[in-house]
Enzyme design. Structure first.
Site, mmCIF file in Angstrom:
data_model
loop_
_atom_site.group_PDB
_atom_site.id
_atom_site.type_symbol
_atom_site.label_atom_id
_atom_site.label_comp_id
_atom_site.label_asym_id
_atom_site.label_seq_id
_atom_site.Cartn_x
_atom_site.Cartn_y
_atom_site.Cartn_z
ATOM 1 N N GLU A 51 0.841 -1.212 0.000
ATOM 2 C CA GLU A 51 0.000 0.000 0.000
ATOM 3 C C GLU A 51 0.864 1.245 0.000
ATOM 4 O O GLU A 51 2.018 1.227 0.434
ATOM 5 C CB GLU A 51 -0.947 -0.001 1.203
ATOM 6 N N ARG A 76 0.590 -2.084 12.445
ATOM 7 C CA ARG A 76 -0.069 -3.087 11.608
ATOM 8 C C ARG A 76 -0.492 -2.508 10.262
ATOM 9 O O ARG A 76 -1.585 -2.760 9.757
ATOM 10 C CB ARG A 76 -1.263 -3.717 12.336
ATOM 11 N N CYS A 81 7.833 -1.868 -1.732
ATOM 12 C CA CYS A 81 8.980 -2.783 -1.754
ATOM 13 C C CYS A 81 10.097 -2.392 -0.814
ATOM 14 O O CYS A 81 10.642 -3.249 -0.101
ATOM 15 C CB CYS A 81 9.508 -2.930 -3.179
ATOM 16 N N HIS A 121 12.945 -0.792 -7.659
ATOM 17 C CA HIS A 121 12.353 -1.957 -7.001
ATOM 18 C C HIS A 121 13.417 -2.754 -6.263
ATOM 19 O O HIS A 121 14.436 -3.132 -6.831
ATOM 20 C CB HIS A 121 11.637 -2.865 -7.995
ATOM 21 N N ASP A 136 10.898 -11.909 -2.843
ATOM 22 C CA ASP A 136 10.323 -10.581 -3.059
ATOM 23 C C ASP A 136 8.948 -10.540 -2.404
ATOM 24 O O ASP A 136 7.976 -11.058 -2.943
ATOM 25 C CB ASP A 136 10.221 -10.277 -4.550
#
Length: 285
Positions: A51, A76, A81, A121, A136
Site C-alpha cells: 500500500e 499493523r 517494496c 524496485h 520478493d
C-alpha cells in the site's frame, strides 16, 4: 559472500522478532533454511498489504529500522517494496540467513518497447546450501508468495502463478505465466545494492510528480489461491485459474471500507476526504 556484500543495509537496531512473527501470524521454525524462508515469505505476503497510503496522506516513507517496525509491526500497516523487503531482509539476517539486497527496474504492465524505468524496485537474494533464491515480498500487483530458485529458464510452480527467470544481457528478467502469455515483472542485476540505492529509489518513488505512487491509490494482498487488488476506485478479486471479479467503488467512503475489509487498512475519518480524488479516476485513464 563477502562481508561487504552482506552489509548492504545499515544495522542500526535489531528487529523485535517475536513481535514481527505475531504480526505476520508465523509460528514455524526459525533455523536459516528453506522451510523457514518459505514460511516467512508466504506469511508476510499474505498478512502485510502492499500500500502507498502514507504517500497520499503526505506522511512520507522512512526506511530506517525503527520506522519500518513502528509502521508495519506495531501499527499493523503495510508498505511498498523498500519497506517490506527492507524489513524482511533484516529479519532474515537476524535469523542467520546469508542474504543481500538487489535492485531492479519494474516492467509490469509496461507497453512493449517502452523506455527503461528507473532502479526503483528492491528484491532479496538468499544464499542457501542448495543454491541462491530470489525473495520478493514487496511487489504490488503480482507478488511472489514463495522463494524462487535463481536459475534462468526454469519454470517454477507456485500456489498462485508459475514464474520463470529469463537471461537478458547481464540482467535477469522475472516473468509470470498469465495464461496466454508470459508477463514481464522486473529486470534486475546480481550486484548487491547499497543502502544509498534504496534511499534514492525511495525518494523518487515517494515524491516525484510522475511517480505511480504519488498519483494513484494502490493496495494489494494475496491470500491462498486468491489475489486482491485495489487500484484507485476499482477493486479486483481473482481466484487462481478464474476470471477476475471487478467492483467499481463510487465514493471515498466505499474506498475506505474496501481498504478496511479487504486489506486490513482502516482509514482515519479525517483522511477519508483525501480518497475522493480517486473516485472515477480509473475510468478516465
Amino acid at each position: 559472500m563477502s562481508a561487504q556484500a552482506q552489509a548492504a543495509l545499515p544495522e542500526e537496531s535489531p528487529v523485535d522478532l517475536d513481535a514481527y512473527f505475531v504480526r505476520i501470524g508465523y509460528q514455524g521454525p526459525r533455523q536459516p533454511d528453506f522451510e523457514t524462508l518459505s514460511g516467512l515469505q508466504f506469511a508476510q505476503a499474505t498478512s502485510v498489504p502492499f500500500e502507498n497510503l502514507n504517500i497520499l496522506f503526505g506522511r512520507g516513507i522512512a526506511l530506517d529500522p525503527e520506522s519500518l517496525q513502528r509502521k508495519i509491526v506495531r501499527e499493523r500497516r503495510g508498505g511498498y517494496c523498500f519497506e517490506q523487503n527492507g524489513l524482511l531482509l533484516r529479519v532474515l539476517r537476524q535469523l542467520g540467513f546469508k542474504a543481500d539486497g538487489l535492485i531492479g527496474r519494474v516492467r509490469w504492465m509496461m507497453p512493449e518497447g517502452a523506455p527503461p524505468t528507473g532502479l526503483t524496485h528492491m528484491l532479496i537474494r538468499v544464499h542457501l546450501p542448495e543454491g541462491p533464491y530470489l525473495v520478493d515480498a514487496g511487489f504490488g500487483g503480482i507478488r511472489q508468495t514463495v522463494p524462487l530458485k535463481l536459475v534462468p529458464g526454469l519454470v517454477q510452480k507456485t500456489s498462485h502463478e508459475d514464474f520463470r527467470l529469463v537471461e537478458e544481457g547481464s540482467s535477469l528478467l522475472l516473468q509470470a505465466d498469465l495464461g496466454n502469455r508470459w508477463g514481464d515483472i522486473c529486470a534486475f542485476g546480481l550486484e548487491t545494492a547499497a543502502a544509498a540505492d534504496y534511499e534514492l529509489g525511495n525518494w523518487f518513488t515517494s515524491t516525484h510528480p510522475s511517480s505511480l505512487f504519488v498519483n494513484y491509490l494502490i493496495a494489494e494482498r494475496p491470500a491462498p489461491g486468491l489475489r486482491k487488488m485495489l487500484f484507485n476506485d476499482m477493486l479486483t478479486v481473482r481466484a487462481v485459474g478464474e476470471e477476475p471479479e471487478t467492483h467499481l467503488l463510487s465514493s471515498a467512503e466505499e474506498i475506505a471500507a474496501a481498504l478496511d475489509e479487504h486489506f486490513d487498512l482502516p482509514v482515519a475519518q479525517d483522511k477519508v476526504p483525501v480518497l475522493e480524488k480517486f473516485v472515477g479516476l480509473t475510468a478516465s485513464l
